[in-house]
Design a protein around this motif. Structure first.
Motif, mmCIF file in Angstrom:
data_model
loop_
_atom_site.group_PDB
_atom_site.id
_atom_site.type_symbol
_atom_site.label_atom_id
_atom_site.label_comp_id
_atom_site.label_asym_id
_atom_site.label_seq_id
_atom_site.Cartn_x
_atom_site.Cartn_y
_atom_site.Cartn_z
ATOM 1 N N SER A 51 3.075 17.662 -25.083
ATOM 2 C CA SER A 51 3.823 16.728 -25.933
ATOM 3 C C SER A 51 4.183 15.503 -25.109
ATOM 4 O O SER A 51 4.113 15.523 -23.876
ATOM 5 N N THR A 78 6.781 13.711 -29.662
ATOM 6 C CA THR A 78 6.030 14.722 -30.400
ATOM 7 C C THR A 78 6.558 16.109 -30.045
ATOM 8 O O THR A 78 7.169 16.310 -28.997
ATOM 9 N N ARG A 79 6.316 17.049 -30.945
ATOM 10 C CA ARG A 79 6.783 18.413 -30.724
ATOM 11 C C ARG A 79 5.926 19.130 -29.697
ATOM 12 O O ARG A 79 4.740 18.842 -29.564
ATOM 13 N N ASN A 124 -1.462 22.110 -32.610
ATOM 14 C CA ASN A 124 -1.054 21.541 -33.892
ATOM 15 C C ASN A 124 -2.233 20.978 -34.672
ATOM 16 O O ASN A 124 -3.003 20.182 -34.146
ATOM 17 N N GLN A 167 -4.176 13.986 -34.904
ATOM 18 C CA GLN A 167 -3.369 14.551 -33.815
ATOM 19 C C GLN A 167 -2.359 13.523 -33.307
ATOM 20 O O GLN A 167 -2.724 12.466 -32.811
ATOM 21 N N GLU A 168 -1.089 13.893 -33.420
ATOM 22 C CA GLU A 168 -0.016 12.912 -33.245
ATOM 23 C C GLU A 168 0.003 12.297 -31.850
ATOM 24 O O GLU A 168 0.183 11.087 -31.701
ATOM 25 N N ASP A 169 -0.175 13.126 -30.819
ATOM 26 C CA ASP A 169 -0.040 12.571 -29.468
ATOM 27 C C ASP A 169 -1.216 11.678 -29.081
ATOM 28 O O ASP A 169 -1.167 10.993 -28.057
ATOM 29 N N THR A 198 4.942 23.992 -36.247
ATOM 30 C CA THR A 198 4.249 23.004 -37.072
ATOM 31 C C THR A 198 4.033 23.612 -38.452
ATOM 32 O O THR A 198 3.923 24.828 -38.593
ATOM 33 N N ASN A 200 6.809 15.310 -37.993
ATOM 34 C CA ASN A 200 6.267 14.216 -37.186
ATOM 35 C C ASN A 200 7.369 13.220 -36.827
ATOM 36 O O ASN A 200 8.343 13.071 -37.557
ATOM 37 N N SER A 205 5.448 7.755 -35.506
ATOM 38 C CA SER A 205 4.018 8.054 -35.588
ATOM 39 C C SER A 205 3.570 8.045 -37.047
ATOM 40 O O SER A 205 2.447 7.655 -37.356
#
Lengths: 541, 541
Positions: free
Chosen positions: A230, A242-243, A248, A253-255, B492, B511, B515
Motif C-alpha cells: 500500500s 490505499t488499503r 485487491n 488497481q488503486e496503487d 476489500t 477507495n 483516487s
C-alpha cells in the motif's frame, strides 16, 4: 539535512576511495579501444565558482527551520545523476538551481509546504536520493519561467521503518528512507527487502516507488511494484492512502496511480512493503556463450521454465571486460538462486542444463549450494563477484569517465523475445551510426538485466570519445537517435529508469494518446494548478 | 449470435444434465441443516410470460444486421448471474431489460455502435459472457432514466485467437472469446492459458480483463492481470492500444487503466496474453486439519515459502461436505504443483512438510508426481477430484438452490495475515447476526481461494432458508451487513468478482476519495458523455 559529504556535482560522497588501479585499467582500456589516450580528468567543480543565480524567492518565515536557500543545498538539488547532469555540473552551470530546498520533518510539513506552494505559485520537485538519470528532479528553463519559484522538497528526514508486521511479513516505511538505512532497520527483525537497484546506496523507498525502480531480482520481483502492498501520497488536493490489501481486485488497481507517478501527482510519504526472510540457501554459477544469440536463447528458455532465478544477467563480452569480469572471449550469464528455506542446488542444476542445451558452458560457483546465514553473493565465483562489486561502483566510475571527456549513456528497454533481434539490430545500428557521425567512434554493448516469459529487458551502454564543450550536443544527438530507434522498434523508452524530462518526448510517442489524456486528467484531479514536478512525465499543464 | 440454448434466467445452458442424485443429496443436507425439508423447486420462467417492457428505441436501420430487439436476446442480456439476478428472473421481472442487443462482427462495428450511441444519448453496456455476479451488465432504473435507451453490446462474435507468437509464448485474442474456445484454439499450438475462473465455461477474455478475474492459480498468477501483455480498447473518444511490453516501467502502468475498468471506460476488443506450455509434470495432495486456524497457519507458511503451489485451496469442513469432498470431520487443503518441464514431487514434499509442521495430516495423491501429457487433475485423490468437479458445477447448483427458495451469496475479499482473524470473526459475526435476524438461521462457511505472502483471499459462502417473495429483501439486508463488515475491517469488497453496481457503495467507501476523483477524471477523458456502462464501478456522471 543533506549530508555535505555528498557530492553536489555527481554520484555519492566525496570521501569515496575510488581505487586508482581500477581507474588506471579503465583509462588503459579506453585508450586502447579508441586509439587515443584519455585526457587528464577535469577537476571537480568548486562550490564557490559555480554559476548559480540568486534565489527568486526568499525562505518563508514560517518554514525557517526546514527550508534553506544555501548555495550547497541548492547546488546539490539542481540535478539528478544523468550524464548530462554531471557534464553541466563540471561546466559550473547551475542556472536552473531550485530557489529553495525544503527538508520536511514529517508528513505534516510536506502538506504545509504544498499548501504554501499552491498559494504562492511555486513549483515543487519531490527529491528522494536525487539519483534520477532522466531529468526527474530538475527544474529546467521551461519550468522556471512558468512559476514564481522552484522548491526542491527533499524527503531525507522521513527515514524510518515505522512498523514491522511479522505475521504478514511487511514493513511500514517512510518515503525518504535510503536503501542502506532500510536494510539496517529491517535486519534486527531478520528481514530484508532485497530490492537492490544500482542506485541502492543513494536512492530512497519513495523514489523507487515514484519511478518504478528495478532491483536485484531478475525474475518475479523485477520492479519495486512487486513489493508494494500500500502507499500514502500527499497531493495538493490532500492525502491519498490505499488499503493494505494483498490482492485487491476492485476496479483499476488503486496503487498504480501512485507507482510511476514521478512526483507529478504528489509526494510519497509512506508505503507498506512486502519484505523477505534473509536468504540462507543459495546456489550460483556462470555460463559462458560463444555468441550473444546463444545466451539470449538460454535466457528465453530460463524465463519460460518457471525456475525463476533470483539473478540472471547476460553480459555481452565487451562489457564484461570493462566490468572486470571475464577475458572478453565469451559472453557471460551470471546466475543465482536464493531461498530462506529450501536448498537451491537442484534448481541451479536444472537451469545450467537449460543453458548448456543452448550451447553454453556452465560452471557452478565454488560457494554455491546450501550456504550459511551470512550475506555471501548469490554467485560467488570470481567473475560473478567482480561483476557485483563493479555493479555498485559503476556510478562512481561513470563520473570518472565523464571527467575524462567521454560521452557515455545507457538505454534500457524491454521487448518480446520475437522482437528482440530486430530491436537489437536497429538500436545498435542507430547507436553506431550516431556515435560515428558525432564522435567518430564509439562502443555499444548490451546486457540483459531482467527476464520475463515473454521477453527480456536489454540494457545498452554506449561510450565514445569526445571532449569538454562538445559532450552535451553530442549526447543530445545520440540520445535522440537511439531513443527514436527504441520507440520505432516497439520497445519502451524505459524499463526501470523512469521518464523524467529527458524521456518525456519518447514517452509521449510510445503511450496511447488516450491513456496520456487519462493520466493528464487524473493529474488535474489532484494537482489542479500543476505545481507538482511540472514537465516531468507529462507536459507542463 | 447468442446461442438460444443459453438460459435467459440463470447459469449456463438449458440442456445441462444436472445430476439428480447430487440434487437429492443437497436437498437432504439443507433439510437436515435447517430442520425443514426444502420446498419443491420453482419452475423456470417462461419467456412468453416474463414482464419486459417494449423497447424505448428501435433498431437503427444501419445496424439492422447486427442489432436486435427480440425478446429472448433482451431477456438474456438483462442480468448477470448474481443471486438477485436469478431471483428477479424467476419472478419474471425483466423491467430493466436493455432496449436493444448488438452483436458486432468486428472492432469497426464496435466503434460505429459507440459513435451512434454517443450521438443519440444511448447508454452502452459491454457484455462478455454475462457471468457478472455484481450487477456489472445490468441497466438499473437509475441508468434507464438518464438515457434515451440502453444497448447491450455482446462481444461473442469477436471470438478468435488472431495470432500466436511462439517465440514469446503469447497469443493475440479477441475480447469476446469464451474460455473453452480460447483453450480449444490454443491447444493445437501446445499452449494453454490456464486461467480457470469458476465462470470459465461462460465468460470471456474481455470480461476477465474488464473485471480482473481470478483464475485457477492460487499463487503467482492469481488474476488475469498477470497474463496480460497488452490490451486494445475502443472508447467513445477512440481506440486505446498499449504496446506489447514484457516489463514496461514508463510512468503509471498503462494497461492498468484498462484492467478492472468494467466497461466504464470502453470495450476491450483484443489482448495479447502470455500463454503457458501444457503442464506435463504434476504433483498433488490433500492435507486435513483439525482446526481452520491450523490450516490458515499452513497456508501462510506456504505462501511465504517461495514454493508457489499452482493450487492451494483451504476449504472449511462444513463447506467441504457441501461440495462432496470430505466427511466433515476436518478442514481440507487441496494442494497441487504443475510444470511443463520439471518434476514437482520435491516441491510437493516440501509443501506437505510445511503443512504437517502446522498440525496437518498430509496425503499425496495417487496419481501425483511426474504424470504424462494428459489433462489429469493436479491433485487427483478423491477429495480433490470431487471438489474440482463440483467447483465447475457450482453455478448450476446455485441456481437450483435459489429455486428452492434459499438465500445464498458469496463474499470474497483479501486481507493481511495479521488482520485475518479479526476480519474473519467480524464477517462471521455480521453474517450470522444478519442471517439470524432476517432468515432465522443460516450457514456461513469459508475457504481460501488464493494465497499471497502478505495475506489470504478468504471466500465466504452463506446460505439461509427463506421463501419466494422474501429472498430479495433478505439478501439486501445480509449483503449490506456483511459488506460493511468487510470494509470496516480493512478488507476489500472484492478480490476478483469486481465492483459492478452491487459493490459500488462499498467500493466508494474503500477507495481513497482522491483516487476515485482521479478515476472519474480519467473516465471523462475517454467517455465525456458518460455513456459507458453508467453506474457500474463509478457513480453515473
Amino acid at each position: 539535512m543533506f549530508d555535505t559529504d555528498r557530492k553536489f556535482w555527481g554520484w555519492g560522497v566525496s570521501s569515496f576511495p575510488f581505487p586508482q588501479p581500477l581507474l588506471d585499467r579503465v583509462r588503459a582500456l579506453l585508450g586502447a579501444r579508441f586509439g587515443v589516450a584519455p585526457p587528464a580528468a577535469r577537476p571537480a567543480p568548486e562550490l564557490a565558482a559555480i554559476r548559480i543565480p540568486a534565489p527568486a524567492i526568499v525562505v518563508p518565515a514560517q518554514f525557517a527551520d526546514i527550508v534553506t536557500a544555501e548555495r550547497y543545498h541548492r547546488a546539490a538539488h539542481t540535478y539528478g545523476k544523468a550524464f548530462r547532469d554531471v557534464v553541466r555540473a563540471l561546466d559550473g552551470d547551475f542556472e536552473c538551481a531550485p530557489d529553495l530546498v525544503a527538508y520536511p520533518r514529517d508528513e505534516d510539513d510536506v502538506a504545509r509546504l504544498l499548501r504554501w506552494a499552491g498559494a504562492t505559485g511555486v513549483a515543487v520537485i519531490p527529491f528522494g536520493g536525487g539519483s534520477s538519470v532522466v531529468g526527474g528532479v530538475e527544474a529546467d528553463r521551461e519550468t522556471r519561467g512558468r512559476f514564481a519559484g522552484v522548491l526542491s522538497l527533499d524527503l531525507c528526514r522521513l527515514d524510518r521503518v515505522l512498523a514491522v508486521d511479522r505475521v504478514s511479513r511487511c514493513a511500514r516505511v517512510q518515503g525518504g528512507t535510503y536503501g542502506p538505512a532500510l536494510e539496517a532497520q529491517l535486519k534486527p527483525h531478520g528481514y530484508t527487502l532485497r530490492h537492490f537497484p544500482q542506485s541502492f546506496e543513494f536512492s530512497t523507498v519513495g523514489g523507487w516507488i515514484a519511478t518504478r525502480a528495478g532491483g536485484h531480482y531478475a525474475t518475479l520481483y523485477t520492479h519495486i511494484d512487486d513489493f508494494v502492498e500500500s502507499v500514502r501520497m500527499v497531493t495538493p488536493a490532500g492525502v491519498l492512502e490505499t488499503r493494505r490489501l494483498p490482492g485487491n481486485g476492485a476496479g483499476p488497481q488503486e496503487d498504480r496511480l501512485v507507482l510511476g507517478s514521478e512526483g507529478a501527482f504528489g509526494v510519497i510519504t509512506e508505503a507498506w512493503l512486502r519484505v523477505q526472510d534473509t536468504p540462507r540457501c543459495r546456489a550460483g554459477g556462470t555460463v559462458s556463450f560463444a555468441t550473444f544469440e546463444q545466451g539470449a536463447a538460454a535466457c528465453r528458455a530460463l524465463a519460460q521454465s518457471g525456475l525463476f532465478p533470483a539473478n540472471a544477467r547476460l553480459i555481452e563480452r565487451d562489457e564484461a571486460v570493462f566490468m572486470g569480469a571475464g577475458d572478453g572471449s565469451h559472453h557471460i550469464l551470471v546466475l543465482g538462486f536464493e531461498s530462506a528455506l529450501l536448498p537451491q542446488d537442484d534448481k541451479l542444476s536444472a537451469a545450467l542444463a537449460i543453458c548448456e542445451a543452448s550451447g553454453g558452458k556452465a560452471r557452478k560457483a565454488a560457494a554455491g549450494g546450501n550456504a550459511g546465514g551470512d550475506d555471501r553473493a548469490s554467485a560467488s565465483d570470481d567473475s560473478a563477484d567482480q561483476w557485483k562489486e563493479s555493479f555498485l561502483r559503476a556510478p562512481y566510475l561513470r563520473d570518472e569517465i565523464v571527467r575524462m571527456g567521454y560521452v557515455c549513456e545507457t538505454f534500457e528497454t524491454c521487448t518480446t523475445w520475437a522482437n528482440f533481434p530486430a530491436l537489437d539490430a536497429a538500436v545498435r545500428a542507430a547507436a553506431q551510426s550516431a556515435l560515428q557521425e558525432h564522435c567518430g567512434a564509439g562502443l555499444v554493448t548490451c546486457r540483459f538485466t531482467h527476464l520475463y516469459p515473454d521477453g527480456p529487458a536489454p540494457y545498452y551502454t554506449i561510450i565514445a570519445p569526445s571532449r569538454p564543450g562538445r559532450q552535451l550536443a553530442q549526447w543530445d544527438a545520440i540520445k535522440d537517435a537511439v531513443s527514436r530507434a527504441l520507440i520505432e522498434q516497439g520497445g519502451t523508452i524505459t524499463h526501470h529508469h523512469a521518464v523524467g524530462k529527458d524521456h518525456r518526448p519518447y514517452y509521449l510517442m510510445q503511450n496511447a494518446p488516450l491513456s496520456l489524456a487519462m493520466l493528464e486528467a487524473a493529474k488535474r484531479a489532484v494537482d489542479p494548478q500543476g505545481i507538482m514536478n511540472p514537465g516531468t512525465l507529462l507536459p507542463p499543464a
